[in-house]
Design a protein around this motif. Structure first.
Motif, PDB file in Angstrom:
ATOM      1  N   UNK A 104      29.887  32.651 -49.611  1.00 38.97           N
ATOM      2  CA  UNK A 104      29.338  33.175 -50.869  1.00 38.97           C
ATOM      3  C   UNK A 104      29.180  32.096 -51.935  1.00 38.97           C
ATOM      4  N   UNK A 105      30.164  31.200 -52.034  1.00 38.60           N
ATOM      5  CA  UNK A 105      30.084  30.147 -53.064  1.00 38.60           C
ATOM      6  C   UNK A 105      29.001  29.134 -52.720  1.00 38.60           C
ATOM      7  N   UNK A 106      28.964  28.691 -51.491  1.00 39.90           N
ATOM      8  CA  UNK A 106      27.932  27.723 -51.111  1.00 39.90           C
ATOM      9  C   UNK A 106      26.541  28.340 -51.255  1.00 39.90           C
ATOM     10  N   UNK A 107      26.395  29.605 -50.885  1.00 39.92           N
ATOM     11  CA  UNK A 107      25.098  30.276 -51.001  1.00 39.92           C
ATOM     12  C   UNK A 107      24.697  30.444 -52.463  1.00 39.92           C
ATOM     13  N   UNK A 108      25.677  30.689 -53.331  1.00 37.90           N
ATOM     14  CA  UNK A 108      25.392  30.846 -54.763  1.00 37.90           C
ATOM     15  C   UNK A 108      24.745  29.583 -55.314  1.00 37.90           C
ATOM     16  N   UNK A 109      25.342  28.439 -55.043  1.00 37.22           N
ATOM     17  CA  UNK A 109      24.808  27.194 -55.599  1.00 37.22           C
ATOM     18  C   UNK A 109      23.536  26.754 -54.891  1.00 37.22           C
ATOM     19  N   UNK A 110      23.444  26.987 -53.601  1.00 31.90           N
ATOM     20  CA  UNK A 110      22.217  26.642 -52.897  1.00 31.90           C
ATOM     21  C   UNK A 110      21.046  27.458 -53.454  1.00 31.90           C
ATOM     22  N   UNK A 111      21.268  28.743 -53.694  1.00 36.59           N
ATOM     23  CA  UNK A 111      20.203  29.611 -54.188  1.00 36.59           C
ATOM     24  C   UNK A 111      19.883  29.308 -55.640  1.00 36.59           C
ATOM     25  N   UNK A 112      20.910  29.063 -56.446  1.00 37.19           N
ATOM     26  CA  UNK A 112      20.686  28.735 -57.858  1.00 37.19           C
ATOM     27  C   UNK A 112      19.859  27.461 -57.984  1.00 37.19           C
ATOM     28  N   UNK A 113      20.212  26.419 -57.254  1.00 32.77           N
ATOM     29  CA  UNK A 113      19.491  25.150 -57.325  1.00 32.77           C
ATOM     30  C   UNK A 113      18.055  25.323 -56.841  1.00 32.77           C
ATOM     31  N   UNK A 115      16.257  28.060 -56.909  1.00 32.36           N
ATOM     32  CA  UNK A 115      15.496  28.849 -57.890  1.00 32.36           C
ATOM     33  C   UNK A 115      15.093  27.986 -59.079  1.00 32.36           C
ATOM     34  N   UNK A 116      16.013  27.176 -59.587  1.00 31.09           N
ATOM     35  CA  UNK A 116      15.690  26.299 -60.714  1.00 31.09           C
ATOM     36  C   UNK A 116      14.577  25.324 -60.346  1.00 31.09           C
ATOM     37  N   UNK A 117      14.600  24.854 -59.112  1.00 30.92           N
ATOM     38  CA  UNK A 117      13.611  23.863 -58.677  1.00 30.92           C
ATOM     39  C   UNK A 117      12.206  24.452 -58.574  1.00 30.92           C
ATOM     40  N   UNK A 118      12.087  25.697 -58.141  1.00 28.28           N
ATOM     41  CA  UNK A 118      10.749  26.260 -57.888  1.00 28.28           C
ATOM     42  C   UNK A 118      10.238  27.150 -59.010  1.00 28.28           C
ATOM     43  N   UNK A 130      20.441  39.447 -64.402  1.00 23.74           N
ATOM     44  CA  UNK A 130      21.135  40.575 -63.794  1.00 23.74           C
ATOM     45  C   UNK A 130      20.347  41.008 -62.557  1.00 23.74           C
ATOM     46  N   UNK A 131      20.989  41.767 -61.718  1.00 20.88           N
ATOM     47  CA  UNK A 131      20.314  42.213 -60.496  1.00 20.88           C
ATOM     48  C   UNK A 131      19.083  43.055 -60.813  1.00 20.88           C
ATOM     49  N   UNK A 132      19.163  43.820 -61.905  1.00 20.20           N
ATOM     50  CA  UNK A 132      18.040  44.677 -62.282  1.00 20.20           C
ATOM     51  C   UNK A 132      16.875  43.882 -62.859  1.00 20.20           C
ATOM     52  N   UNK A 133      17.073  42.599 -63.101  1.00 19.93           N
ATOM     53  CA  UNK A 133      16.003  41.781 -63.664  1.00 19.93           C
ATOM     54  C   UNK A 133      15.027  41.288 -62.594  1.00 19.93           C
ATOM     55  N   UNK A 134      15.292  41.620 -61.354  1.00 18.92           N
ATOM     56  CA  UNK A 134      14.410  41.190 -60.266  1.00 18.92           C
ATOM     57  C   UNK A 134      13.602  42.378 -59.766  1.00 18.92           C
ATOM     58  N   UNK A 162      12.050  35.968 -50.849  1.00 18.04           N
ATOM     59  CA  UNK A 162      12.791  36.163 -49.594  1.00 18.04           C
ATOM     60  C   UNK A 162      14.149  35.474 -49.635  1.00 18.04           C
ATOM     61  N   UNK A 163      14.191  34.262 -50.213  1.00 18.34           N
ATOM     62  CA  UNK A 163      15.461  33.542 -50.330  1.00 18.34           C
ATOM     63  C   UNK A 163      16.427  34.285 -51.252  1.00 18.34           C
ATOM     64  N   UNK A 164      15.902  34.831 -52.341  1.00 15.74           N
ATOM     65  CA  UNK A 164      16.751  35.606 -53.262  1.00 15.74           C
ATOM     66  C   UNK A 164      17.245  36.883 -52.591  1.00 15.74           C
ATOM     67  N   UNK A 165      16.401  37.491 -51.791  1.00 16.57           N
ATOM     68  CA  UNK A 165      16.793  38.722 -51.097  1.00 16.57           C
ATOM     69  C   UNK A 165      17.895  38.442 -50.076  1.00 16.57           C
ATOM     70  N   UNK A 166      17.793  37.333 -49.369  1.00 22.78           N
ATOM     71  CA  UNK A 166      18.845  36.974 -48.411  1.00 22.78           C
ATOM     72  C   UNK A 166      20.172  36.739 -49.106  1.00 22.78           C
TER      73      UNK A 166
END
Length: 288
Positions: A104-113, A115-118, A130-134, A162-166
Motif C-alpha cells: 500500500x505504501x509503495x503503491x501510494x507513492x508510485x501512483x502519486x508521482x 499522477x503529478x507527472x502526467x 478525496x475519492x469522490x473527486x474522481x 486505469x492506474x488510479x483505478x488499480x
C-alpha cells in the motif's frame, strides 16, 4: 493540527536527546537546522509554527518556556531553475517506490508521482483529493478550491484513470475503512501529509540517483514544471499556435491568469530559444 501531530513528537525527541526539559527559542531553531540544514525552506516556518502553538500551551505550565515570536523564520520565495525530469528519471523514481515496504505504501507513492507527472497538479492538490473527486466514467478530477480559491476540472488520459483505478482497488483491499475520505492515505489510514511526502520523495530521488549532478536537488513540485514545459515544447515543435493555446494550459494548471503560464517560457533554454525563433519568424513574415 495533523501536521503538528507529526512534527512535534520529533521535536520532543530532539529535546530529550539534548537532555533539555524546557523549550527555548534557541532549541527550536537548533531543531529546524538539524532537520533542514542552513537553508530556510517552505517547511521551516511550519515547523516553528507547530512549536509556537505547543509552547503557548506549555507556558501556562512552565513559566520558563520561551514562545517563538511570529516571523522568526520569514520565508521569501525565490525563483530557482526547475529540475526537468526525463521519462527515464520519472520511471526510476517510481521504481524506487517499490523499496518503501508494504505494497500500500509503495503503491501510494508510485501512483502519486505518476499522477503529478502526467497531470501537472500542485502537490497539495493531489494530496487533497478525496475519492469522490474522481469521476471514473468521464475520466476527470475535480480540484476543489486550490490556490487563489479556484476550483477546476482536470481531464485525464484513460491510461492514467486505469492506474488510479488499480490503486483504488488495492487501497480498498488493504484499508477497507480509512479514517479520512482522502484518495492518498498514509500508513495511519489518514490523509497523506506534505511534510511526510516531501522527505519520502527526496529519499526516492536519492535512491534512484536522479539529478545527482543538478545544481538544485529535484523537488516534487518540479514534476508540475516538467509537465508544463514539456507541453509547451511539444506545441512549438509541432507548429501549434502557442499563443492561442496558452489560456487552455493556464486553465488546466489552475493559474490565476495566462501571464503566470508565460513564466515557463524562460524556465528552459530550449523553450526560450524556440519561442524567440517563432517570434522572429513571425516578424519576418509580417515585413513587406
Amino acid at each position: 493540527m495533523a501536521e503538528a501531530a507529526w512534527l512535534l513528537p520529533d521535536f520532543v525527541a530532539f529535546l530529550e536527546d539534548r537532555g533539555q526539559s524546557t523549550v527555548t527559542i534557541a532549541a527550536a531553531l537548533a531543531w529546524v537546522k538539524s532537520r533542514e540544514g542552513e537553508v530556510v525552506t517552505t517547511v521551516s516556518p511550519r515547523r516553528v509554527t507547530a512549536v509556537r502553538g505547543f509552547t503557548r500551551h506549555l507556558s501556562g505550565i512552565d513559566p520558563d518556556t520561551e514562545v517563538p515570536p511570529l516571523g522568526l523564520l520569514p520565508y521569501r520565495q525565490r525563483w530557482r531553475q526547475p529540475f526537468l525530469y526525463s521519462d527515464a528519471d520519472i520511471a526510476a523514481v517510481m521504481a524506487a517506490a517499490e523499496t518503501l515496504g508494504p505494497p500500500p505504501r509503495s503503491a501510494t507513492y508510485r501512483t502519486l508521482i505518476g499522477l503529478l507527472a502526467v497531470a501537472g497538479l500542485r502537490v497539495g492538490e493531489a494530496i487533497n483529493l478525496d475519492r469522490d473527486d474522481i469521476d471514473w466514467s468521464e475520466g476527470v478530477l475535480r480540484i476543489r478550491e486550490s490556490k487563489f480559491g479556484k476550483s477546476r476540472l482536470v481531464p485525464l488520459q484513460p491510461t492514467t484513470i486505469n492506474a488510479l483505478r488499480e490503486f483504488d482497488a488495492l487501497r480498498d483491499e488493504v484499508v477497507p475503512q480509512p479514517k479520512d475520505p482522502a484518495f492518498f492515505i498514509s500508513r495511519t489510514a489518514r490523509r497523506l501529509l506534505y511534510a511526510v511526502a516531501s522527505p519520502t520523495f527526496r529519499q526516492l530521488v536519492d535512491a534512484a540517483r536522479v539529478g545527482i549532478d543538478a545544481p538544485h536537488p529535484p523537488r516534487l513540485h518540479d514534476l508540475r514544471h516538467t509537465f508544463a514545459i514539456r507541453t509547451l515544447l511539444t506545441w512549438y515543435r509541432t507548429g501549434t499556435n502557442v499563443q492561442a493555446k496558452i489560456p487552455s494550459l493556464s486553465t488546466y494548471l489552475g493559474h490565476r491568469e495566462p501571464a503566470s503560464t508565460y513564466w515557463y517560457l524562460s524556465a528552459a533554454p530550449e523553450l526560450l530559444a524556440l519561442a524567440a525563433a517563432r517570434r522572429e519568424g513571425i516578424g519576418k513574415a509580417a515585413r513587406p
